[in-house]
Scaffold this motif. Structure first.
Motif, PDB file in Angstrom:
ATOM      1  N   VAL A  51       0.849  -1.201   0.000  1.00 29.22           N
ATOM      2  CA  VAL A  51       0.000   0.000   0.000  1.00 29.22           C
ATOM      3  C   VAL A  51       0.881   1.246   0.000  1.00 29.22           C
ATOM      4  O   VAL A  51       2.077   1.198   0.315  1.00 29.22           O
ATOM      5  CB  VAL A  51      -0.954   0.037   1.226  1.00 29.22           C
ATOM      6  CG1 VAL A  51      -1.906  -1.122   1.200  1.00 29.22           C
ATOM      7  CG2 VAL A  51      -0.196   0.087   2.520  1.00 29.22           C
ATOM      8  N   ASP A  52       0.260   2.364  -0.370  1.00 30.77           N
ATOM      9  CA  ASP A  52       0.951   3.648  -0.284  1.00 30.77           C
ATOM     10  C   ASP A  52       1.024   4.069   1.179  1.00 30.77           C
ATOM     11  O   ASP A  52       0.098   3.820   1.956  1.00 30.77           O
ATOM     12  CB  ASP A  52       0.207   4.715  -1.082  1.00 30.77           C
ATOM     13  CG  ASP A  52       0.231   4.420  -2.566  1.00 30.77           C
ATOM     14  OD1 ASP A  52       1.192   3.767  -3.021  1.00 30.77           O
ATOM     15  OD2 ASP A  52      -0.719   4.823  -3.266  1.00 30.77           O
ATOM     16  N   ILE A  53       2.112   4.711   1.546  1.00 27.26           N
ATOM     17  CA  ILE A  53       2.324   5.071   2.937  1.00 27.26           C
ATOM     18  C   ILE A  53       1.835   6.498   3.196  1.00 27.26           C
ATOM     19  O   ILE A  53       2.255   7.440   2.528  1.00 27.26           O
ATOM     20  CB  ILE A  53       3.809   4.942   3.310  1.00 27.26           C
ATOM     21  CG1 ILE A  53       4.273   3.499   3.148  1.00 27.26           C
ATOM     22  CG2 ILE A  53       4.054   5.411   4.735  1.00 27.26           C
ATOM     23  CD1 ILE A  53       3.553   2.503   4.029  1.00 27.26           C
ATOM     24  N   TYR A  54       0.935   6.606   4.148  1.00 22.94           N
ATOM     25  CA  TYR A  54       0.455   7.888   4.656  1.00 22.94           C
ATOM     26  C   TYR A  54       0.656   7.879   6.164  1.00 22.94           C
ATOM     27  O   TYR A  54       0.976   6.845   6.757  1.00 22.94           O
ATOM     28  CB  TYR A  54      -1.025   8.105   4.330  1.00 22.94           C
ATOM     29  CG  TYR A  54      -1.303   8.127   2.846  1.00 22.94           C
ATOM     30  CD1 TYR A  54      -0.910   9.206   2.064  1.00 22.94           C
ATOM     31  CD2 TYR A  54      -1.961   7.070   2.234  1.00 22.94           C
ATOM     32  CE1 TYR A  54      -1.163   9.231   0.704  1.00 22.94           C
ATOM     33  CE2 TYR A  54      -2.211   7.085   0.876  1.00 22.94           C
ATOM     34  CZ  TYR A  54      -1.817   8.165   0.112  1.00 22.94           C
ATOM     35  OH  TYR A  54      -2.058   8.183  -1.213  1.00 22.94           O
ATOM     36  N   PHE A  55       0.449   9.030   6.776  1.00 18.40           N
ATOM     37  CA  PHE A  55       0.682   9.134   8.219  1.00 18.40           C
ATOM     38  C   PHE A  55      -0.233   8.190   9.007  1.00 18.40           C
ATOM     39  O   PHE A  55       0.209   7.535   9.948  1.00 18.40           O
ATOM     40  CB  PHE A  55       0.477  10.583   8.686  1.00 18.40           C
ATOM     41  CG  PHE A  55       0.711  10.753  10.151  1.00 18.40           C
ATOM     42  CD1 PHE A  55       1.990  10.667  10.675  1.00 18.40           C
ATOM     43  CD2 PHE A  55      -0.352  10.967  11.021  1.00 18.40           C
ATOM     44  CE1 PHE A  55       2.215  10.808  12.026  1.00 18.40           C
ATOM     45  CE2 PHE A  55      -0.136  11.106  12.371  1.00 18.40           C
ATOM     46  CZ  PHE A  55       1.156  11.034  12.877  1.00 18.40           C
ATOM     47  N   LEU A  56      -1.506   8.090   8.612  1.00  8.55           N
ATOM     48  CA  LEU A  56      -2.425   7.194   9.326  1.00  8.55           C
ATOM     49  C   LEU A  56      -2.037   5.731   9.144  1.00  8.55           C
ATOM     50  O   LEU A  56      -2.261   4.906  10.034  1.00  8.55           O
ATOM     51  CB  LEU A  56      -3.859   7.430   8.853  1.00  8.55           C
ATOM     52  CG  LEU A  56      -4.468   8.765   9.254  1.00  8.55           C
ATOM     53  CD1 LEU A  56      -5.856   8.919   8.643  1.00  8.55           C
ATOM     54  CD2 LEU A  56      -4.534   8.886  10.757  1.00  8.55           C
ATOM     55  N   ASN A  57      -1.447   5.404   8.010  1.00 11.68           N
ATOM     56  CA  ASN A  57      -0.980   4.028   7.812  1.00 11.68           C
ATOM     57  C   ASN A  57       0.161   3.690   8.758  1.00 11.68           C
ATOM     58  O   ASN A  57       0.280   2.556   9.235  1.00 11.68           O
ATOM     59  CB  ASN A  57      -0.550   3.817   6.368  1.00 11.68           C
ATOM     60  CG  ASN A  57      -1.711   3.773   5.412  1.00 11.68           C
ATOM     61  OD1 ASN A  57      -2.871   3.772   5.834  1.00 11.68           O
ATOM     62  ND2 ASN A  57      -1.422   3.752   4.126  1.00 11.68           N
ATOM     63  N   TYR A  58       1.044   4.662   9.021  1.00  6.68           N
ATOM     64  CA  TYR A  58       2.121   4.437   9.989  1.00  6.68           C
ATOM     65  C   TYR A  58       1.548   4.089  11.369  1.00  6.68           C
ATOM     66  O   TYR A  58       2.025   3.171  12.032  1.00  6.68           O
ATOM     67  CB  TYR A  58       3.023   5.665  10.125  1.00  6.68           C
ATOM     68  CG  TYR A  58       4.050   5.813   9.029  1.00  6.68           C
ATOM     69  CD1 TYR A  58       4.977   4.814   8.791  1.00  6.68           C
ATOM     70  CD2 TYR A  58       4.099   6.962   8.271  1.00  6.68           C
ATOM     71  CE1 TYR A  58       5.927   4.948   7.799  1.00  6.68           C
ATOM     72  CE2 TYR A  58       5.051   7.110   7.266  1.00  6.68           C
ATOM     73  CZ  TYR A  58       5.955   6.095   7.039  1.00  6.68           C
ATOM     74  OH  TYR A  58       6.889   6.233   6.057  1.00  6.68           O
TER      75      TYR A  58
END
Length: 95
Positions: free
Chosen positions: A62-69
């Motif tokens: 998946v693409d990494i965004y702040f919420l994914n972290y």
């Protein structure tokens, strides 16, 4: 008169049966509290390891965004907690 005494004795067994169920529930709660106090380090480590591998697998795709972290950080902790709860409930059901 002795028939009256025999009839009341059957009601006492029912009361004892109800007490027995209450006593078993009390033992169940006591055993659960004892198991909750223990750390179960191996089970927690195993859950964190499974959660970490799963997080890395999903994060790779998946693409990494702040919420994914945040999600990928919390996921191993959630797996460890879930596996520990399953382990405790399994131990209680066996007992």
């Amino acid at each position: 008169m002795s028939n009256l005494i025999k009839d009341t004795s059957t009601n006492i067994t029912h009361v004892n049966y109800a007490y027995s169920d209450f006593h078993l529930e009390e033992k169940y709660i006591e055993l659960k509290n004892i198991l909750e106090q223990k750390s179960h380090a191996f089970i927690v480590f195993l859950g964190a390891l499974i959660g970490g591998v799963f997080s890395l697998f999903v994060a790779y795709h998946v693409d990494i965004y702040f919420l994914n972290y945040i999600f990928f950080t919390i996921l191993p902790i959630g797996f460890a907690y879930l596996l520990r709860k399953i382990y405790i409930n399994t131990i209680i059901k066996i007992e």
